[in-house]
Design an enzyme around this catalytic site. Structure first.
Site, PDB file in Angstrom:
ATOM      1  N   HIS A 189      30.933  51.673 -24.109  1.00  0.00           N
ATOM      2  CA  HIS A 189      30.535  51.130 -22.814  1.00  0.00           C
ATOM      3  C   HIS A 189      30.771  52.147 -21.684  1.00  0.00           C
ATOM      4  O   HIS A 189      31.360  51.813 -20.657  1.00  0.00           O
ATOM      5  CB  HIS A 189      31.317  49.843 -22.515  1.00  0.00           C
ATOM      6  N   ALA A 227      15.752  56.514 -29.206  1.00  0.00           N
ATOM      7  CA  ALA A 227      14.550  55.819 -29.679  1.00  0.00           C
ATOM      8  C   ALA A 227      13.927  55.112 -28.490  1.00  0.00           C
ATOM      9  O   ALA A 227      14.614  54.887 -27.484  1.00  0.00           O
ATOM     10  CB  ALA A 227      14.926  54.772 -30.737  1.00  0.00           C
ATOM     11  N   HIS A 271      29.555  42.426 -21.943  1.00  0.00           N
ATOM     12  CA  HIS A 271      29.028  43.642 -22.563  1.00  0.00           C
ATOM     13  C   HIS A 271      27.984  44.184 -21.606  1.00  0.00           C
ATOM     14  O   HIS A 271      27.412  43.455 -20.814  1.00  0.00           O
ATOM     15  CB  HIS A 271      28.454  43.318 -23.927  1.00  0.00           C
TER      16      HIS A 271
HETATM   17  P1  FAD Z   1      20.031  53.874 -23.048  1.00  0.00           P
HETATM   18  O1  FAD Z   1      19.577  52.538 -23.489  1.00  0.00           O
HETATM   19  O2  FAD Z   1      20.889  54.652 -23.973  1.00  0.00           O
HETATM   20  O3  FAD Z   1      18.725  54.716 -22.683  1.00  0.00           O
HETATM   21  C1  FAD Z   1      18.722  56.101 -22.492  1.00  0.00           C
HETATM   22  C2  FAD Z   1      17.461  56.649 -23.121  1.00  0.00           C
HETATM   23  O4  FAD Z   1      17.246  57.969 -22.659  1.00  0.00           O
HETATM   24  C3  FAD Z   1      17.517  56.714 -24.642  1.00  0.00           C
HETATM   25  O5  FAD Z   1      16.360  56.129 -25.185  1.00  0.00           O
HETATM   26  C4  FAD Z   1      17.599  58.208 -24.920  1.00  0.00           C
HETATM   27  O6  FAD Z   1      17.015  58.581 -26.147  1.00  0.00           O
HETATM   28  C5  FAD Z   1      16.847  58.774 -23.745  1.00  0.00           C
HETATM   29  N1  FAD Z   1      17.195  60.161 -23.415  1.00  0.00           N
HETATM   30  C6  FAD Z   1      18.427  60.695 -23.268  1.00  0.00           C
HETATM   31  N2  FAD Z   1      18.339  61.978 -22.931  1.00  0.00           N
HETATM   32  C7  FAD Z   1      17.028  62.270 -22.859  1.00  0.00           C
HETATM   33  C8  FAD Z   1      16.300  63.446 -22.538  1.00  0.00           C
HETATM   34  N3  FAD Z   1      16.922  64.585 -22.207  1.00  0.00           N
HETATM   35  N4  FAD Z   1      14.953  63.386 -22.563  1.00  0.00           N
HETATM   36  C9  FAD Z   1      14.302  62.248 -22.872  1.00  0.00           C
HETATM   37  N5  FAD Z   1      14.953  61.098 -23.180  1.00  0.00           N
HETATM   38  C10 FAD Z   1      16.292  61.115 -23.157  1.00  0.00           C
HETATM   39  N6  FAD Z   1      26.052  46.212 -24.959  1.00  0.00           N
HETATM   40  C11 FAD Z   1      25.918  44.881 -25.008  1.00  0.00           C
HETATM   41  O7  FAD Z   1      25.640  44.260 -23.978  1.00  0.00           O
HETATM   42  N7  FAD Z   1      26.113  44.183 -26.163  1.00  0.00           N
HETATM   43  C12 FAD Z   1      26.451  44.817 -27.319  1.00  0.00           C
HETATM   44  O8  FAD Z   1      26.609  44.163 -28.354  1.00  0.00           O
HETATM   45  C13 FAD Z   1      26.594  46.211 -27.300  1.00  0.00           C
HETATM   46  N8  FAD Z   1      26.917  46.868 -28.427  1.00  0.00           N
HETATM   47  C14 FAD Z   1      26.865  48.226 -28.432  1.00  0.00           C
HETATM   48  C15 FAD Z   1      27.001  48.884 -29.641  1.00  0.00           C
HETATM   49  C16 FAD Z   1      26.836  50.263 -29.703  1.00  0.00           C
HETATM   50  C17 FAD Z   1      26.969  50.974 -31.010  1.00  0.00           C
HETATM   51  C18 FAD Z   1      26.541  50.991 -28.520  1.00  0.00           C
HETATM   52  C19 FAD Z   1      26.350  52.471 -28.569  1.00  0.00           C
HETATM   53  C20 FAD Z   1      26.430  50.336 -27.301  1.00  0.00           C
HETATM   54  C21 FAD Z   1      26.577  48.955 -27.239  1.00  0.00           C
HETATM   55  N9  FAD Z   1      26.404  48.250 -26.064  1.00  0.00           N
HETATM   56  C22 FAD Z   1      26.342  46.894 -26.085  1.00  0.00           C
HETATM   57  C23 FAD Z   1      26.169  48.951 -24.785  1.00  0.00           C
HETATM   58  C24 FAD Z   1      24.716  48.900 -24.310  1.00  0.00           C
HETATM   59  O9  FAD Z   1      23.827  48.787 -25.388  1.00  0.00           O
HETATM   60  C25 FAD Z   1      24.410  50.156 -23.498  1.00  0.00           C
HETATM   61  O10 FAD Z   1      25.357  50.254 -22.467  1.00  0.00           O
HETATM   62  C26 FAD Z   1      23.030  50.136 -22.868  1.00  0.00           C
HETATM   63  O11 FAD Z   1      22.038  49.871 -23.821  1.00  0.00           O
HETATM   64  C27 FAD Z   1      22.766  51.459 -22.160  1.00  0.00           C
HETATM   65  O12 FAD Z   1      21.544  51.394 -21.462  1.00  0.00           O
HETATM   66  P2  FAD Z   1      21.023  52.628 -20.619  1.00  0.00           P
HETATM   67  O13 FAD Z   1      19.719  52.228 -20.052  1.00  0.00           O
HETATM   68  O14 FAD Z   1      22.093  53.081 -19.684  1.00  0.00           O
HETATM   69  O15 FAD Z   1      20.848  53.820 -21.663  1.00  0.00           O
END
Ligand code: FAD
Length: 569
Positions: free
Chosen positions: A506, A85, A549
């Protein structure tokens, strides 16, 4: 439209991607495009409801990645959740806002990432934050929440604070007394977000305290800025791979995407492509683009553009378990109370545990290296493991996290060893960009990780035996003493833990920021080695697991990355 050309393309409009897109588009002459596979969840109650944790799981906004059967982890296929999303995983996460321990971020520098230390990252934690001081909200009277203003930012986009459903009946204070009464006491920590996490705390969340709705990356970094004419977002658009410019340099000139109407096209970037698709996608996108281990790429008929065999390696996650107890009171408000014990507090015989682990590090390193075909060397891994050992046994970082959550007539707990040593990997399974990747975190591959999980469970039992909590709680309902005896050792706990754990969600380090010669994929400006203009900015670059986290650290890293990129403009 897809004929236009952008200065920067950010692949993934998630937690990190929206920070970078926002900050780059502060420059009016810079055109930024965000490509996001998911849609808008601005009005999705499964997202906005602050008590709705879990409601989005298994819906179309959850990638619900599957692991391989976990050889050391009960043979189980785990689901690793991630948000699909605008806002990414920040739209489905637990909203916990807890940073890391100072020494952990300093370890990034010790491992060879010059300039990446706590002192330099701390301002970026604050830059992103809009801390909502609890004294402004009368519903927090009696809740016990405390903070230190020196640790917080008040002018950033991301709202951090407590919600109106925070329990304020004195339970927090009773927890505090209980922790102090333990045989090895755990002290109250007024604010764990300043780099010292040890102790018992009432942590803040990413929440709009005023409106009581979830704060996520899109609400903080995109919607208030969506009228910027140089900030573009394509929703429901899947990035397939990077496209490369002809010539000697390895320079990306665009991204192949499949649009929401099913057509596949290439969108052009004149300056850079920034991968922010998350730690289980960004490395796979590199592989689909020919950047990775030639032995793996050739299996799927992909020509190697750049030989970086560690793309997708070093995957580090944590394992989450829980114990449940009857509560003698019924709760209809929520709160999570966290404690972070050090090794000295968690392991009754911590010197012996430390010495034994130290002896095992060469064998651990050899095992991880051999499991990945020696693309990471045992020598380098041993050095990283020793850094981790020093963090635990010398710097005294938290070795586990214990969460206690009252819920109805139950006390739920969740716990995990903060820094498991096991390392796995994620790789593509096909040249088809929509195919599921092969994800193998290798949970419980190394026995210290089980031991930490066992000691955390025992520690929770101690809490429930200690007053005043002992009188406030009833039986342990899961696993229960008939299932795991009070005297159980690691063996006795092993079945329960390995049959009931889940991913702690994580996952990190799959395109690690490290020197190239020790297996790094990106340099200290988060640029992929050997490319002139491809960066990764998301959880994939974090070299070692953190005790808090992930989101707070990810927001900070993305803020800093944006500054690094802007300085090079
Ligand atoms: P993301 O935020 O996942 O962003 C990646 C984006 O890329 C997504 O929007 C995805 O849709 C998009 N994407 C992927 N592949 C493609 C593609 N091929 N083409 C176009 N778009 C694509 N952390 C905390 O600090 N506190 C918490 O309470 C916590 N609880 C958690 C609970 C759950 C259920 C989960 C799953 C994680 C939790 N985490 C928490 C961890 C934290 O939220 C994540 O580590 C962090 O949000 C990841 O950020 P990111 O930018 O690496 O990736």
């Amino acid at each position: 439209n897809s004929d236009s050309k952008y200065d920067y393309i950010v692949v993934g409009g998630g937690t990190s991607g929206l920070v970078v897109a926002n900050r780059l588009s502060e420059k009016e002459n810079i055109n930024v495009l965000v490509i996001e596979a998911g849609g808008s969840v601005y009005n999705n109650p499964n997202v906005t409801d602050t008590l709705g944790y879990g409601k989005a799981f298994g819906t179309d906004i959850d990638w619900a990645y599957k692991t391989t059967e976990q050889e050391h982890g009960g043979g189980i296929v785990q689901t690793v959740r991630a948000g699909k999303a605008l806002g990414g995983t920040s739209t489905i996460n637990g909203m916990v806002y807890l940073r890391a321990q100072t020494a952990q971020i300093d370890a990034w520098e010790a491992a060879g990432n010059k300039g990446w230390n706590w002192k330099n990252l701390f301002p970026y934690f604050k830059k992103g934050e809009q801390f909502q001081s609890p004294e402004k909200y009368s519903f927090l009277d009696g809740s016990g929440v405390t903070y230190d203003p020196a640790y917080h930012g008040f002018n950033g986009p991301l709202k951090v604070g407590w919600s109106s459903t925070q329990l304020n009946d004195g339970l927090a204070q009773k927890m505090n007394t209980t922790y102090k009464n333990l045989d090895v006491p755990v002290q109250f920590n007024k604010d764990p977000n300043g780099g010292d996490m040890i102790g018992y705390s009432l942590y803040p969340k990413t929440v709009d305290s005023e409106l009581n709705i979830r704060e996520d990356a899109a609400r903080a970094y995109y919607y208030p800025y969506q009228n910027r004419t140089n900030l573009h977002v394509w929703l429901n658009t899947h990035a397939n791979k990077l496209t490369w410019k002809d010539g000697k340099d390895v320079t990306a000139d665009g991204v192949e995407v499949t649009l929401s109407n099913g057509t596949t096209t290439v969108v052009k970037a004149s300056r850079e492509v920034i991968l922010a698709a998350g730690s289980l996608k960004s490395p796979v996108l590199l592989e689909l683009s020919g950047v990775g281990n030639p032995d793996i790429l050739s299996k799927y008929g992909i020509d190697t553009k750049l030989n970086i065999p560690t793309v997708g390696e070093n995957l580090q996650d944590q394992m989450n378990n829980g114990l449940q107890f009857d509560a003698k009171t019924s709760y209809n408000m929520s709160a999570d109370y966290v404690s972070y014990p050090s090794a000295a507090q968690l392991f009754p015989n911590h010197t012996a545990v430390g010495n034994e682990l130290l002896r095992k590090l060469p064998a651990y390193a050899a095992k991880v290296a051999s499991a990945n075909g020696n693309v990471t060397s045992a020598r380098d891994l041993q050095r990283f493991f020793k850094i981790q050992w020093d963090l635990i046994f010398k710097s005294g970082i938290p070795v586990a996290e214990i969460l206690l959550e009252p819920s109805g007539t139950t006390y739920d707990t969740e716990y995990w060893g903060s820094v498991p040593f096991s390392r796995g990997n994620v790789h593509l399974s096909s040249a088809d960009p929509t195919a599921a990747a092969i994800i193998d975190p290798k949970y419980f591959m190394l026995d210290f990780d089980l031991h930490a999980q066992v000691e955390a469970a025992r520690f929770i039992r101690e809490i429930f035996k200690t007053e005043p909590f002992a009188s406030m709680s009833g039986d342990e309902t899961s696993p229960g003493l008939s299932s795991v005896a009070a005297s159980a050792g690691d063996e006795g706990w092993s079945d329960f833990i390995k049959q009931n754990y889940r991913s702690n969600f994580h996952p990190i380090s799959t395109t690690a920021m490290l020197p190239k010669e020790v297996g790094g994929v990106v340099d200290t400006s988060l640029k992929v080695y050997g490319t002139s203009n491809v960066r990764v900015v998301d959880a994939s670059v974090i070299p070692f697991q953190v005790c808090g986290h992930l989101q707070s650290t990810i927001y900070a890293v993305a803020e800093r990355a944006a500054d690094i990129i802007k300085k090079q403009l």
